[in-house]
Design a protein around this motif. Structure first.
Motif, PDB file in Angstrom:
ATOM      1  N   UNK A 185       0.843  -1.204   0.000  1.00  0.00           N
ATOM      2  CA  UNK A 185       0.000   0.000   0.000  1.00  0.00           C
ATOM      3  C   UNK A 185       0.883   1.261   0.000  1.00  0.00           C
ATOM      4  N   UNK A 186       0.883   2.036  -1.096  1.00  0.00           N
ATOM      5  CA  UNK A 186       1.829   3.157  -1.170  1.00  0.00           C
ATOM      6  C   UNK A 186       1.464   4.323  -0.261  1.00  0.00           C
ATOM      7  N   UNK A 187       0.246   4.315   0.282  1.00  0.00           N
ATOM      8  CA  UNK A 187      -0.136   5.403   1.186  1.00  0.00           C
ATOM      9  C   UNK A 187       0.379   5.162   2.600  1.00  0.00           C
ATOM     10  N   UNK A 196       6.375   1.701   1.407  1.00  0.00           N
ATOM     11  CA  UNK A 196       6.865   2.887   0.689  1.00  0.00           C
ATOM     12  C   UNK A 196       6.694   4.149   1.527  1.00  0.00           C
ATOM     13  N   UNK A 197       5.717   4.127   2.409  1.00  0.00           N
ATOM     14  CA  UNK A 197       5.459   5.318   3.225  1.00  0.00           C
ATOM     15  C   UNK A 197       6.530   5.519   4.293  1.00  0.00           C
ATOM     16  N   UNK A 242      -0.062   7.223  -8.418  1.00  0.00           N
ATOM     17  CA  UNK A 242      -0.036   8.584  -7.873  1.00  0.00           C
ATOM     18  C   UNK A 242       0.471   8.560  -6.420  1.00  0.00           C
ATOM     19  N   UNK A 243      -0.041   7.592  -5.662  1.00  0.00           N
ATOM     20  CA  UNK A 243       0.402   7.485  -4.259  1.00  0.00           C
ATOM     21  C   UNK A 243       1.887   7.125  -4.175  1.00  0.00           C
ATOM     22  N   UNK A 244       2.317   6.258  -5.086  1.00  0.00           N
ATOM     23  CA  UNK A 244       3.729   5.870  -5.099  1.00  0.00           C
ATOM     24  C   UNK A 244       4.601   7.065  -5.456  1.00  0.00           C
ATOM     25  N   UNK A 245       4.103   7.863  -6.394  1.00  0.00           N
ATOM     26  CA  UNK A 245       4.837   9.066  -6.794  1.00  0.00           C
ATOM     27  C   UNK A 245       4.952  10.027  -5.604  1.00  0.00           C
ATOM     28  N   UNK A 246       3.883  10.121  -4.872  1.00  0.00           N
ATOM     29  CA  UNK A 246       3.890  11.001  -3.691  1.00  0.00           C
ATOM     30  C   UNK A 246       4.925  10.494  -2.672  1.00  0.00           C
ATOM     31  N   UNK A 247       4.945   9.175  -2.475  1.00  0.00           N
ATOM     32  CA  UNK A 247       5.934   8.605  -1.546  1.00  0.00           C
ATOM     33  C   UNK A 247       7.346   8.857  -2.061  1.00  0.00           C
ATOM     34  N   UNK A 304       9.554  11.877  -1.054  1.00  0.00           N
ATOM     35  CA  UNK A 304      10.259  11.936   0.241  1.00  0.00           C
ATOM     36  C   UNK A 304      11.752  11.727   0.023  1.00  0.00           C
ATOM     37  N   UNK A 305      12.526  12.413   0.858  1.00  0.00           N
ATOM     38  CA  UNK A 305      13.986  12.419   0.689  1.00  0.00           C
ATOM     39  C   UNK A 305      14.599  11.014   0.724  1.00  0.00           C
ATOM     40  N   UNK A 306      14.092  10.179   1.590  1.00  0.00           N
ATOM     41  CA  UNK A 306      14.738   8.885   1.783  1.00  0.00           C
ATOM     42  C   UNK A 306      14.219   7.794   0.855  1.00  0.00           C
ATOM     43  N   UNK A 307      13.433   8.170  -0.144  1.00  0.00           N
ATOM     44  CA  UNK A 307      12.781   7.143  -0.959  1.00  0.00           C
ATOM     45  C   UNK A 307      13.793   6.266  -1.703  1.00  0.00           C
ATOM     46  N   UNK A 308      14.786   6.914  -2.305  1.00  0.00           N
ATOM     47  CA  UNK A 308      15.760   6.156  -3.100  1.00  0.00           C
ATOM     48  C   UNK A 308      16.522   5.176  -2.200  1.00  0.00           C
ATOM     49  N   UNK A 309      16.924   5.680  -1.040  1.00  0.00           N
ATOM     50  CA  UNK A 309      17.611   4.806  -0.078  1.00  0.00           C
ATOM     51  C   UNK A 309      16.710   3.631   0.279  1.00  0.00           C
ATOM     52  N   UNK A 310      15.469   3.964   0.583  1.00  0.00           N
ATOM     53  CA  UNK A 310      14.521   2.930   0.997  1.00  0.00           C
ATOM     54  C   UNK A 310      14.311   1.902  -0.110  1.00  0.00           C
TER      55      UNK A 310
END
Lengths: 830, 115
Positions: free
Chosen positions: A37-39, A43-44, B57-62, B65-71
């Motif tokens: 769940x991306x929310x 990923x969150x 869209x939600x994934x794009x929003x996540x 966040x700064x740490x997304x690539x690391x995550x």
């Protein structure tokens, strides 16, 4: 109808599969719905790693609290009361370290099975056998709820729970998602579990097993000399009147006939260790030491007292420490490291005083052989000819679903927990079973304005015993080895005692005036590195008998003695020092040409080459060094060949470990060239010292060649042989920092040995001038969120031995804007 | 309304519903949309596409966040998948789930195959 079914059935089947996969997972695959769940799924986690800021309301707060988070992710908490400061600290620690808080509590409480099932049953059983749940219940019941200590942990718990209660789905840490569990609310008892676990981690003094195992093979006379009560090389924490190291060892008796009584004792002790999980847990424990030292104004470059401290513990991501700064105007202004789960600064400084601890390593537990009424299901034990009832406690272990996994009965005598072992029923006494918490001590110590106030605050502190080094702005420096040291009828606690007699019980504790102590010594500095705290010629009272080699202490003291104007930079350099005093002590002996005319064997091939390769080595365990690997191989061979009589023939997998005397004993033996220990019993010749040194050099070179290639090659680089490994708390490789090159070695001031999983967990230098200034670093970062910029941002500086200057603002507006990452206002919730 | 508009509308609906109710929104919204959408809207196409769009869209929003690539790198290592494969799985899951739900909803609406 047929067409409808044709469309409905496959659709419903796929939908059902997706729903099952989403809600429950399949096999080892966790429930993918909440995970993906991306929310609010995995990923969150990245969004939850963003700096915290803005305004939040917090239940329990009495007044607004301002929090300024600096660029290192360290919260500076400005509150109107200490309890509000503790609430805010609990809230922020939970935000950054929720998994760590709960994981360590569950480990101490023996409740890991509720997360991971049967795989943790062994560890959980051990925690409960040690009596931690009973201890915490009794400690909590014995605490005055109006005391500052209790109120501090209760306020901290409110803060932790405020975070847990207000968590958004996205805030759930990654590891909870992977484990498929939810956080449990925090209770003040959890802080006591944490302290109990810390005491267990540091209960390392284990003088009895190695000595008994040695006596079983070579007799008690030799064993007493190889595993002496007093450290063979004295460089004590409480400085001697003549300020230099003192060799204590006389002639070492040769190996005699084995003592079968000792063999039984060793078996009993090994069984006790296995049952209770006490004592050394492996070679990694060698690095579970610490350093601290303080320099008086007369000896410092700036004319102000200086203090340095670096506790050596297991390294983990996130770190064992959480840095914080708590300010309550007129009451408290303390900064340093807290243990996630406890609201006080354990090692740190305030506006007047700085302090740091090293582990004393005192002998704080004893085993008793008990006589019970029923060997299978005892209800009573015998004491002074009478039967006494055993206290019984039923411990239930639950699985993930809440179903009962196992049920144990844990029994207690008046001394402590009772366990059935291969050697009968044994009970254990341990100083922490007094149940007295150290909460009040730390609350008061954090506020101390002088060395005297700090020492007074800590005077009744019990466990784990610590060498408490403290300095203040007036220029006073002091060290005291503080803890509860049991008084034993037998004087020492290195045997399994007869549990049927109350005369074998502890008879109170050593009074404070006998604690190792020094205040403003003439030499102008104090230091401790886990060595024997006081020379037995000065204070013969028994504190323990398992002192690690004094190598770090020798190195620290040698450098401090040689520097009449110690600077902050010199203190920091010394913390990262990687020249081994052990290497410096042994090298001249290894390199001396073999000149013994009575030697029994010809000089073997390779000895001269090994000498040539080691010549000129400075004893530095630097990453690019190419000689340390040979030295370590030679030392291994030297020990193996010297102590061969201690190796039981044909019993490599014995429950009783092979005893290995400390290298300080080996160093003393080098002065005795014809001691019988040099003889290799596997050969017909009667070898002498020089025979063994040459053989060790040749064999060490051969071993190094075999394992690492040709001398001087890339395989001989120290960082090709030894690296630091910092594991994630759940030992997840993707979230760990593994294979890190370090300038550190065994017995160096900056230590790293074995598998490289332990080392300096915090390095701090404080200058106690008109304005207290401090520098520090630790391996990892403030956040436990792997996606956070603060998960491991401090690691590069730690690896390079650099310290960060610590901002120390007196008010929320005093911090330079460039140093601020975010601001947060916490307001009371209606 | 054209199928494209239906898809955009459903994308917004899936994103909003997931943010509010979690992943369960996907089968539920898919089922309802499959049941209610007119045949001209081509529900078996637009519902899964909308679900994929909403989660994208939600994934794009996540990802902002700064740490997304690391995550993403850490998760890839953790699950032995490339970050791209993990992101693809994240988008495929709602597509398949919503598609199946739409099929069931559509069938329950007793519409013929001609739709």
């Amino acid at each position: 109808m047929h067409r409808l079914l044709l469309r409905l059935v496959p659709g419903a089947a796929v939908l059902a599969g997706c729903v099952v996969l989403g809600a429950a997972g399949a096999g080892r695959l966790p429930a993918v719905g909440p995970l993906l769940d991306p929310a609010s799924g995995i990923w969150a986690v990245a969004r939850a790693a963003e700096p915290i800021g803005g305004r939040l309301s917090l239940r329990g707060l009495q007044a607004p609290v301002e929090v300024v988070v600096d660029r290192r992710g360290v919260p500076h908490i400005f509150a109107a009361s200490e309890l509000d400061a503790y609430r805010a600290l609990g809230f922020l620690t939970a935000r950054d370290r929720l998994l760590q808080l709960e994981l360590q509590t569950r480990a101490a409480a023996g409740r890991l099975t509720e997360w991971v099932g049967e795989v943790a049953l062994g560890a959980d059983r051990q925690a409960r056998r040690l009596g931690f749940p009973r201890l915490v219940e009794q400690s909590l019941a014995g605490m005055d709820t109006a005391s500052e200590g209790y109120r501090s942990i209760a306020a901290y718990a409110e803060g932790v729970n405020a975070w847990i209660d207000g968590m958004r789905p996205a805030d759930l840490p990654l590891e909870y998602r992977l484990l498929g569990v939810r956080p449990e609310r925090w209770s003040p008892a959890n802080t006591l579990y944490l302290l109990g676990r810390m005491a267990l981690t540091l209960a390392l003094n284990d003088p009895s097993l190695a000595k008994a195992a040695a006596a079983a093979r070579v007799g008690w006379e030799a064993a007493d000399a190889l595993f002496p009560v007093n450290a063979p090389l004295q460089e004590p924490i409480q400085p001697n009147p003549v300020d230099r190291p003192r060799q204590l060892t006389g002639p070492i008796p040769g190996p005699g006939p084995g003592d079968s009584g000792a063999a039984r004792a060793a078996t009993r002790l090994a069984a006790a260790h296995a049952a209770f999980g006490m004592g050394r847990r492996g070679p990694e424990d060698v690095a579970y030491g610490s350093n601290n030292w303080a320099v008086s104004p007369a000896r410092s470059a700036t004319g102000h007292a200086l203090l340095a401290g670096d506790p050596h513990l297991e390294l983990s991501l996130p770190s064992i420490w959480y840095q914080a700064h708590l300010v309550v105007p007129g009451r408290l202004d303390v900064q340093g490291v807290t243990l996630p789960g406890a609201p006080w600064v354990i090692i740190g400084f305030n506006r007047e005083v700085a302090w740091s601890f090293t582990n004393t390593g005192a002998d704080v537990n004893d085993y008793y052989e008990e006589s019970v009424d029923d060997p299978d299901h005892p209800a009573r034990y015998r004491l002074d000819g009478e039967w006494r009832p055993l206290e019984r406690r039923v411990e239930v272990f639950l699985d993930r679903a809440g179903d009962t996994l196992a049920v144990d009965t844990v029994r207690f005598t008046h001394r402590g927990p009772l366990q059935r072992t291969d050697a009968g029923w044994l009970s254990m006494a341990w100083t922490i079973y007094s149940g007295r918490s150290s909460a009040d001590h730390f609350v008061r110590a954090n506020r101390a304005r002088t060395v005297g106030e700090f020492l007074e605050a800590m005077r009744d502190y019990e466990a784990p015993a610590q060498n408490m080094l403290v300095a203040d702005r007036r220029g006073t420096i002091a060290v005291r080895s503080t803890g509860r040291y049991p008084r034993r009828a037998a004087g020492r606690g290195d045997r399994v005692l007869d549990g049927t007699r109350s005369a074998a019980d502890w008879n109170g504790a050593l009074p404070l005036e006998y604690y190792p102590f020094s205040l403003n010594p003439a030499r102008g500095f104090l230091s401790s590195a886990n060595q024997q705290p006081v020379d037995p010629a000065v204070n013969p009272r028994y504190l323990g008998a398992d002192w690690p080699g004094p190598w770090r202490a020798l190195r620290i003291n040698a450098l401090l003695r040689g520097d009449s104007a110690v600077s902050v930079e010199a203190m920091a350099r010394l913390q990262a020092d990687h020249t081994g005093a052990r290497a410096l002590a042994f090298l001249p002996r290894l390199l001396a040409p073999a000149g013994d005319p009575a030697r029994a064997t010809p000089v073997p091939d390779g000895a001269a080459e090994a000498r040539r390769l080691l010549a000129g080595w400075t004893g530095r365990y630097a990453r690019d060094d190419r000689q340390a690997v040979l030295f370590e191989a030679v030392m291994r061979e030297l020990g193996r060949r010297t102590w061969d009589e201690l190796i039981p023939p044909g019993a490599p997998d014995s429950a009783v470990p092979r005893p290995r005397p400390d290298d300080a004993v080996l160093l003393a033996l080098l002065d005795q060239p014809d001691n019988p220990w040099w003889d290799d019993r596997r050969t017909p010749e009667v070898e002498r010292r020089d025979d063994v040194i040459d053989a060790a050099l040749a064999a060490g070179l051969e071993r190094a060649r075999r394992e690492h290639g040709e001398p001087g090659g890339e395989g001989w680089r120290w960082d090709a042989v030894h690296r630091a490994n910092i594991h994630h708390l759940l030992r997840i490789p993707a979230l760990s920092a593994l294979g890190l090159p370090v300038d550190a070695g065994p017995s160096t001031v900056n230590p790293s040995s074995g598998r490289g999983t332990a080392g300096a967990s915090w390095r701090m230098v404080v200058e106690l001038g008109p304005e207290v200034r401090a520098w520090a670093i630790y391996p990892g970062g403030q956040s436990g969120n792997p996606a956070s910029r603060h998960y491991r941002d401090l690691l590069p500086a730690w690896l390079d031995g650099r310290l960060d200057p610590l901002p120390n603002p007196a008010s929320a507006d005093a911090l330079d804007r460039a140093q601020i990452e975010s601001r947060l206002t916490l307001r009371p919730r209606g | 309304m054209t199928p494209l508009r239906w898809m955009l509308l459903l994308g917004a609906g899936f994103a909003l519903a997931t943010a509010v109710a979690g992943w369960w929104a996907v089968p539920l919204v898919g089922l309802v949309a499959g049941y209610l959408l007119p045949a001209a809207a081509r529900p078996l196409l637009v519902v899964p596409a909308g679900a994929g769009l909403g989660w994208a869209v939600l994934l794009l929003r996540a990802a902002l966040a700064e740490g997304f690539t690391t995550l993403a790198g850490q998760l890839g290592n953790l699950l032995a998948l490339s970050p791209l494969a993990l992101a693809t799985a994240t988008l495929l899951f709602p597509v398949v789930t919503a598609g199946a739900a739409a099929l069931v909803g559509d069938a329950l609406a007793r519409r013929g195959p001609a739709r």
